[in-house]
Design a protein around this motif. Structure first.
Motif, short mmCIF file in Angstrom:
data_model
loop_
_atom_site.label_atom_id
_atom_site.label_comp_id
_atom_site.label_asym_id
_atom_site.label_seq_id
_atom_site.Cartn_x
_atom_site.Cartn_y
_atom_site.Cartn_z
N HIS A 1 -37.90 56.17 -1.50
CA HIS A 1 -37.19 56.10 -2.85
C HIS A 1 -35.90 55.36 -2.35
N VAL A 2 -35.38 54.51 -3.32
CA VAL A 2 -34.11 53.98 -3.41
C VAL A 2 -33.32 54.62 -4.27
N ASP A 3 -32.27 55.21 -4.29
CA ASP A 3 -31.26 55.47 -5.31
C ASP A 3 -32.37 56.44 -6.28
N GLY A 4 -33.26 57.39 -5.80
CA GLY A 4 -34.15 58.09 -6.51
C GLY A 4 -35.25 57.62 -7.27
N GLU A 5 -35.43 56.41 -7.10
CA GLU A 5 -36.47 55.62 -7.90
C GLU A 5 -37.61 55.32 -6.78
N PRO A 6 -38.96 55.10 -7.00
CA PRO A 6 -39.78 54.86 -6.03
C PRO A 6 -39.65 53.40 -5.41
N PHE A 7 -39.81 53.24 -4.23
CA PHE A 7 -39.64 52.00 -3.48
C PHE A 7 -40.52 50.97 -4.09
N GLU A 8 -40.03 49.84 -4.77
CA GLU A 8 -40.89 48.76 -5.09
C GLU A 8 -40.42 47.51 -4.18
N PRO A 9 -41.11 47.02 -3.39
CA PRO A 9 -40.46 45.74 -2.46
C PRO A 9 -40.69 44.63 -3.16
N VAL A 10 -39.78 43.66 -3.01
CA VAL A 10 -39.83 42.10 -3.05
C VAL A 10 -39.37 41.48 -1.76
N TYR A 11 -39.95 40.10 -1.56
CA TYR A 11 -39.73 39.50 -0.52
C TYR A 11 -39.05 38.41 -0.77
N MET A 12 -38.31 37.73 0.20
CA MET A 12 -37.58 36.48 -0.08
C MET A 12 -37.53 36.00 1.31
N SER A 13 -37.60 34.72 1.36
CA SER A 13 -37.32 33.67 2.58
C SER A 13 -36.14 32.95 2.71
N LEU A 14 -35.45 33.25 3.73
CA LEU A 14 -34.00 32.35 3.78
C LEU A 14 -34.47 31.50 5.07
N THR A 15 -34.01 30.19 4.42
CA THR A 15 -34.18 29.08 5.74
C THR A 15 -32.79 28.77 5.88
N PRO A 16 -32.29 29.18 6.84
CA PRO A 16 -30.69 29.18 7.34
C PRO A 16 -30.24 27.52 7.36
N GLN A 17 -29.21 27.30 6.75
CA GLN A 17 -28.51 25.88 7.01
C GLN A 17 -27.09 26.20 7.73
N PHE A 18 -26.65 27.42 7.84
CA PHE A 18 -25.56 27.62 8.53
C PHE A 18 -25.87 28.98 9.38
N VAL A 19 -25.30 28.80 10.57
CA VAL A 19 -25.65 30.16 11.56
C VAL A 19 -24.20 30.72 12.10
N THR A 20 -23.81 31.81 12.06
CA THR A 20 -22.52 32.26 12.71
C THR A 20 -22.77 33.29 13.50
N VAL A 21 -22.25 33.10 14.62
CA VAL A 21 -22.46 34.42 15.69
C VAL A 21 -21.03 34.78 16.16
N HIS A 22 -20.73 36.23 16.16
CA HIS A 22 -19.30 36.91 16.56
C HIS A 22 -19.62 37.87 17.61
N VAL A 23 -19.22 37.61 18.55
CA VAL A 23 -19.23 38.61 19.71
C VAL A 23 -17.81 39.33 19.90
N LEU A 24 -17.74 40.58 19.82
CA LEU A 24 -16.66 41.30 20.20
C LEU A 24 -16.77 41.79 21.60
N GLU A 25 -15.94 41.41 22.89
CA GLU A 25 -16.31 41.71 24.00
C GLU A 25 -15.03 42.44 24.39
N TYR A 26 -15.33 43.84 24.82
CA TYR A 26 -13.97 44.71 25.02
C TYR A 26 -13.84 44.67 26.77
N ALA A 27 -12.46 44.75 26.96
CA ALA A 27 -12.28 44.70 28.37
C ALA A 27 -12.99 45.62 29.39
#
Length: 160
Positions: A103-129
């Protein structure tokens, strides 16, 4: 595919869920989604009942995921931005997704699918001492105490 793209894909493969963001009727929104990586595309599964897929399909969206919930000492966040399109997943893709929620928010789950072809990719890394906890005993994030270094990279896949 650049080194940053490959790193982002590798990191994305370490978690199963993220958030898709776009706008609907000129208002921004963020919604949860399950993802898999197929070739150079990010394939998303969402609940049809939310209706967000209608705003995403054919529009530019951002999809982000992170490991902030894991308790790992080094934290990362990735974001893929591009145009989303509705798809019918293959049998192999469905197997990679695995079962959906009941269930999602109390409703039976009904999936939909999408494809995303990235044009921009961002990576952030938080490195602790070394030896520095990710959270201070007061609950104050370590980022505010200055004990973190942040490295971020944005890569435009269509730049010359």
């Amino acid at each position: 595919m650049s080194t940053d793209d490959l790193r982002a894909i590798d990191l994305l493969g370490r978690v199963r869920y993220g958030r898709v963001a776009t706008s609907m009727r000129a208002m921004p929104f963020v919604a949860p989604a399950r993802h898999i990586v197929k070739d150079e595309n990010v394939v998303l599964r969402m609940h049809r009942g939310m209706g967000y897929h209608r705003a995403c399909s054919g529009s530019v969206v951002a999809y982000g995921a992170d490991n902030f919930h894991t308790g790992e000492p080094d934290l990362w966040s990735v974001q893929f931005t591009g145009t989303a399109s509705m798809i019918r997943p293959t049998t192999d893709e469905l197997a990679l997704f695995g079962p959906g929620p009941h269930h999602v928010d109390g409703e039976p789950f009904e999936p939909v699918y999408m494809s995303l072809t990235p044009q921009f990719v961002t990576v952030h890394v938080l490195e602790y001492a070394t030896g520095q906890p990710a959270e201070q005993p007061t609950g104050q994030p370590a980022e505010l105490s200055g004990s973190v270094s942040v490295s971020g990279r944005r890569h435009d896949r269509h730049a010359a």
